[in-house]
Design a protein around this motif. Structure first.
Motif, mmCIF file in Angstrom:
data_model
loop_
_atom_site.group_PDB
_atom_site.id
_atom_site.type_symbol
_atom_site.label_atom_id
_atom_site.label_comp_id
_atom_site.label_asym_id
_atom_site.label_seq_id
_atom_site.Cartn_x
_atom_site.Cartn_y
_atom_site.Cartn_z
ATOM 1 N N GLY A 179 65.789 67.016 19.156
ATOM 2 C CA GLY A 179 64.930 66.479 18.096
ATOM 3 C C GLY A 179 65.645 65.372 17.346
ATOM 4 N N LEU A 180 66.926 65.585 17.053
ATOM 5 C CA LEU A 180 67.696 64.601 16.290
ATOM 6 C C LEU A 180 68.064 63.386 17.130
ATOM 7 N N PHE A 223 69.781 75.859 20.467
ATOM 8 C CA PHE A 223 70.287 74.787 19.607
ATOM 9 C C PHE A 223 69.979 73.413 20.193
ATOM 10 N N ALA A 280 58.751 70.816 21.248
ATOM 11 C CA ALA A 280 59.813 71.768 20.892
ATOM 12 C C ALA A 280 59.247 73.178 20.792
ATOM 13 N N SER A 285 64.556 79.831 11.154
ATOM 14 C CA SER A 285 65.853 79.283 11.568
ATOM 15 C C SER A 285 65.898 77.774 11.358
ATOM 16 N N VAL A 286 67.033 77.183 11.682
ATOM 17 C CA VAL A 286 67.205 75.728 11.575
ATOM 18 C C VAL A 286 66.208 75.000 12.478
ATOM 19 N N LEU A 287 65.713 75.667 13.504
ATOM 20 C CA LEU A 287 64.759 75.034 14.426
ATOM 21 C C LEU A 287 63.434 74.707 13.759
ATOM 22 N N ARG A 288 63.131 75.391 12.649
ATOM 23 C CA ARG A 288 61.824 75.191 12.019
ATOM 24 C C ARG A 288 61.607 73.733 11.609
ATOM 25 N N HIS A 289 62.703 73.004 11.308
ATOM 26 C CA HIS A 289 62.580 71.609 10.887
ATOM 27 C C HIS A 289 61.966 70.732 11.973
ATOM 28 N N GLY A 290 62.132 71.136 13.225
ATOM 29 C CA GLY A 290 61.656 70.288 14.311
ATOM 30 C C GLY A 290 60.545 70.900 15.132
ATOM 31 N N HIS A 337 76.398 78.324 13.527
ATOM 32 C CA HIS A 337 76.194 77.643 14.805
ATOM 33 C C HIS A 337 77.573 77.447 15.415
ATOM 34 N N ARG A 383 67.138 71.608 18.642
ATOM 35 C CA ARG A 383 67.487 70.900 17.413
ATOM 36 C C ARG A 383 68.139 69.555 17.739
#
Lengths: 302, 302
Positions: free
Chosen positions: B221-222, B215, B231, B180-185, A150, B218
């Protein structure tokens, strides 16, 4: 360990790296393991830390540990709330997070990441590298680019991070090259500079076409025998070019410093040079440690 | 099977679908299996076809099978070379590929895909759907959009595909939402129309920012509690918006027909409507069969 003053810990998603530090800034020892945040449950952090540092702290009553990175994420050891930019990259005065420990010899402090409200953005770990850079060049005024999974672009002025922007460039490259239909025509390694430049200029002139340009790699492989090595370099050029097109407000007319792995920084430097922008590179190895030392210094002051 | 005249086969990467056809165009029976090109080695194709059709061809000396899709790819049963646009979507006169068979009752013909030289592009299967559409509307002049894993936009005029362009939109959505990291949200299902429109207009106004906009999902979401359903819809809007920004030369000022799954076509229609472009939707179910029948008809003529 004789002369041990404190322990620095760079604790990311994939790895844990620790340094035994003397009071005068010398590194007495270092160690690392694959026990990154991503592979640990909450009660796994303390054992992972002790696994690497038990010999160092033997016989000591109390040792300060300063850690940065994803260890402070919500899914980490203990959540270290974000500090909002504009702000200095590290500042223990605003409070480091103290996870609970069983072994009372460990006084663990986790540094917070940084957040930005508009546009919404976050970083964890890169702020410590920025602090390490600013420790060496406190008067720097310009933009730091930290390419990677990233990629981060940060505008730095008067010792503060003014604003920043994250791009998913590295993660897109990893997903597309290993999981997508493009993997059939992509080499696992190798480089072709002309193909990189081709992708770069294609993306910079028509960045909105990225979804079509990606599939063209597949089509050119089938129709025109585009080599897997050229396809790999072109993919990199397309993704970095799209990033540069959007990051232009960051780099245009500013002093640019690239922080990261040497090969990747070389690609970014070449890409920026093709746009008439000069960038110098600082390898990231020592910066995290320097940033942790900066955080440790503010901790002492408070 | 009484009255069997020929067999139609839609043979893609993931599935095989076959129809037993009467001479007058009626469907006598149909069957399908998961034995798509992606899961078969070269000697697995004939058994996979016989598995579904053995009962139909029992007692017959010879039955024509017309197939389309990835079965004709280089990694398929037998490579059916591409035909270059501009050209009609199907034309058996230019030669269908005949794979070798052990069971001499099967006379298998595989239809070619289409290629384009500048910009390089390919399709396999979509040309048969386009032929099915043109069988019903031979005078159509406009653009066909076939959204999916690899979305296709095709400019059609005077019965020919003049040019086309592929976008990796669907595959990017699948990779980003699950790997990807997006899957968490991101929610696995659900929809939020306002979030879709938000992503859409963001991408259409600044398509080059896609790497940063991704990004942001993400980060929001945080930092701001962006819901996983919102999302997901925003991600869809961002990717479709980026596609529409690049496909504008195709859809602007032309009659637009969407061909594909109903839910996905509805999203594209809403996206186009927000840009002031009206599109009608034709569900793709029957089109492939109609296109195979059109290919079969040209086969008869030759």
């Amino acid at each position: 360990m004789d002369g041990l003053d404190w322990i620095a810990a760079d604790w990311g998603t994939s790895n844990l790296r620790v340094w035994a530090m003397a009071g005068d800034g010398r590194v007495l020892a270092s160690a690392e393991s694959g026990k990154g945040m991503g592979s640990l449950t909450r009660d796994g952090f303390e054992p992972a830390l002790l696994e690497l540092t038990a010999a160092w702290i033997e016989g000591r009553a109390r040792v300060t540990v300063v850690a940065c990175g994803m260890v402070g994420a919500r899914q980490g050891w203990a959540e270290a709330p974000y500090r909002a930019v504009p702000c200095t990259p590290v500042d223990a005065g605003s409070g480091l997070t103290r996870p609970e420990v069983t072994d009372r010899r460990l006084a663990v402090h986790i540094g917070p990441g940084l957040s930005q409200s508009r546009p919404p953005d976050v970083m964890r770990g890169e702020e410590t590298q920025a602090a390490g850079f600013l420790a060496a060049e406190p008067g720097f005024d310009g933009v730091l680019c930290l390419p990677g999974t990233h990629s981060k672009w940060a505008h730095v002025s008067a010792g503060e991070i003014v604003s920043f922007q994250t791009f998913m460039t590295g993660e897109l490259f990893a997903l597309l090259s290993s999981q997508s239909v493009l993997r059939h025509g992509l080499a696992a390694e190798g480089w072709d500079d002309a193909a990189f430049q081709h992708g770069l200029s294609e993306a910079l002139s028509r960045p909105e076409r990225i979804g079509a340009a990606l599939f063209s790699l597949r089509a050119e492989g089938l129709l025109k025998g585009l080599s897997p090595v050229a396809a790999r370099a072109r993919l990199s050029g397309l993704l970095i070019g799209t990033e540069l097109a959007a990051a232009k407000p960051y780099w245009l007319g500013r002093e640019i410093v690239l922080i990261g792995a040497e090969t990747l920084c070389r690609s970014y430097a070449a890409a920026l040079a093709a746009q008439g922008a000069a960038a110098r590179t600082v390898t990231s190895g020592a910066l995290t440690l320097a940033g942790l030392a900066a955080a440790r210094a503010t901790l002492k002051e408070n």
